[in-house]
Design a protein around this motif. Structure first.
Motif, PDB file in Angstrom:
ATOM      1  N   VAL A  63      -9.424  26.352  31.799  1.00 43.33           N
ATOM      2  CA  VAL A  63     -10.162  27.622  31.575  1.00 43.33           C
ATOM      3  C   VAL A  63     -11.688  27.086  31.737  1.00 43.33           C
ATOM      4  N   SER A  64     -12.122  25.853  31.312  1.00 42.57           N
ATOM      5  CA  SER A  64     -13.512  25.414  31.412  1.00 42.57           C
ATOM      6  C   SER A  64     -13.871  25.177  32.829  1.00 42.57           C
ATOM      7  N   GLY A  65     -12.750  24.594  33.664  1.00 44.07           N
ATOM      8  CA  GLY A  65     -12.994  24.229  35.089  1.00 44.07           C
ATOM      9  C   GLY A  65     -13.636  22.659  35.232  1.00 44.07           C
ATOM     10  N   PHE A  66     -13.390  22.022  33.889  1.00 45.02           N
ATOM     11  CA  PHE A  66     -13.997  20.614  33.946  1.00 45.02           C
ATOM     12  C   PHE A  66     -12.920  19.696  33.278  1.00 45.02           C
ATOM     13  N   ARG A  67     -12.507  18.643  33.974  1.00 38.67           N
ATOM     14  CA  ARG A  67     -11.636  17.728  33.686  1.00 38.67           C
ATOM     15  C   ARG A  67     -12.248  17.038  32.602  1.00 38.67           C
ATOM     16  N   ALA A  68     -13.642  16.656  32.767  1.00 40.25           N
ATOM     17  CA  ALA A  68     -14.263  15.839  31.886  1.00 40.25           C
ATOM     18  C   ALA A  68     -15.690  16.621  31.727  1.00 40.25           C
ATOM     19  N   PRO A  69     -16.014  16.909  30.518  1.00 38.12           N
ATOM     20  CA  PRO A  69     -17.410  17.744  30.252  1.00 38.12           C
ATOM     21  C   PRO A  69     -18.379  16.821  30.371  1.00 38.12           C
ATOM     22  N   ALA A  70     -19.468  17.349  30.616  1.00 36.67           N
ATOM     23  CA  ALA A  70     -20.702  16.503  30.893  1.00 36.67           C
ATOM     24  C   ALA A  70     -21.000  16.278  29.216  1.00 36.67           C
ATOM     25  N   ALA A  71     -21.793  15.424  29.075  1.00 36.17           N
ATOM     26  CA  ALA A  71     -22.290  14.887  27.574  1.00 36.17           C
ATOM     27  C   ALA A  71     -22.737  16.124  26.630  1.00 36.17           C
ATOM     28  N   HIS A  72     -23.544  16.908  27.450  1.00 33.66           N
ATOM     29  CA  HIS A  72     -24.114  18.030  26.579  1.00 33.66           C
ATOM     30  C   HIS A  72     -23.015  19.021  26.346  1.00 33.66           C
ATOM     31  N   ASN A  73     -21.827  18.994  27.095  1.00 35.49           N
ATOM     32  CA  ASN A  73     -20.799  20.078  26.739  1.00 35.49           C
ATOM     33  C   ASN A  73     -19.712  19.329  25.733  1.00 35.49           C
ATOM     34  N   GLN A  74     -19.626  18.088  25.562  1.00 38.81           N
ATOM     35  CA  GLN A  74     -18.420  17.357  25.057  1.00 38.81           C
ATOM     36  C   GLN A  74     -18.129  18.073  23.649  1.00 38.81           C
ATOM     37  N   GLU A  75     -19.180  18.113  22.702  1.00 34.75           N
ATOM     38  CA  GLU A  75     -18.807  18.727  21.454  1.00 34.75           C
ATOM     39  C   GLU A  75     -18.286  20.225  21.527  1.00 34.75           C
ATOM     40  N   VAL A  76     -18.631  21.085  22.421  1.00 33.85           N
ATOM     41  CA  VAL A  76     -17.960  22.144  22.365  1.00 33.85           C
ATOM     42  C   VAL A  76     -16.593  22.251  22.976  1.00 33.85           C
ATOM     43  N   PHE A  77     -16.539  21.470  24.000  1.00 26.75           N
ATOM     44  CA  PHE A  77     -14.879  21.240  24.609  1.00 26.75           C
ATOM     45  C   PHE A  77     -14.115  20.498  23.612  1.00 26.75           C
ATOM     46  N   ASP A  78     -14.696  19.519  22.746  1.00 24.49           N
ATOM     47  CA  ASP A  78     -13.583  19.073  21.910  1.00 24.49           C
ATOM     48  C   ASP A  78     -13.339  20.110  20.806  1.00 24.49           C
ATOM     49  N   ARG A  79     -14.163  20.977  20.075  1.00 23.50           N
ATOM     50  CA  ARG A  79     -13.960  21.852  19.415  1.00 23.50           C
ATOM     51  C   ARG A  79     -12.824  22.796  19.814  1.00 23.50           C
ATOM     52  N   ALA A  80     -13.033  23.029  21.132  1.00 25.83           N
ATOM     53  CA  ALA A  80     -12.098  23.979  21.787  1.00 25.83           C
ATOM     54  C   ALA A  80     -10.522  23.448  21.906  1.00 25.83           C
ATOM     55  N   VAL A  81     -10.634  22.190  21.960  1.00 23.12           N
ATOM     56  CA  VAL A  81      -9.333  21.537  22.144  1.00 23.12           C
ATOM     57  C   VAL A  81      -8.594  21.595  20.900  1.00 23.12           C
ATOM     58  N   GLU A  82      -9.591  21.425  19.798  1.00 25.34           N
ATOM     59  CA  GLU A  82      -8.928  21.268  18.207  1.00 25.34           C
ATOM     60  C   GLU A  82      -8.425  22.602  17.822  1.00 25.34           C
TER      61      GLU A  82
END
Length: 78
Positions: free
Chosen positions: A33-52
């Motif tokens: 959905v995000s289009g990122f295999r691994a998010p940039a550091a500034h997106n890591q927190e929101v990415f991790d919250r979405a996964v959870e």
């Protein structure tokens, strides 16, 4: 868009899905959905919250599913 997301499991017993499988499916979904295999550091927190959040929703879905013939399959397996 999400045609290539693999099925977590066949229609079987919901309790057969492990936490690891649920998290892997959630990670795959968020990546798609995000289009990122691994998010940039500034997106890591929101990415991790979405996964959870997706993992929690998936676990809730699986816990609530009723699969026809599930009790018979459980008895045969046990």
């Amino acid at each position: 868009m999400c045609r290539s997301i693999k099925t977590l499991r066949p229609p079987a017993l919901p309790e057969e899905a492990t936490e690891e499988e649920i998290r892997a499916a959630a990670l795959q979904y968020v990546r798609k959905v995000s289009g990122f295999r691994a998010p940039a550091a500034h997106n890591q927190e929101v990415f991790d919250r979405a996964v959870e959040a997706v993992a929690a929703a998936t676990a809730e879905l699986l816990a609530g599913l009723q699969v026809r013939g599930g009790a018979a399959r459980r008895a045969a397996a046990g």
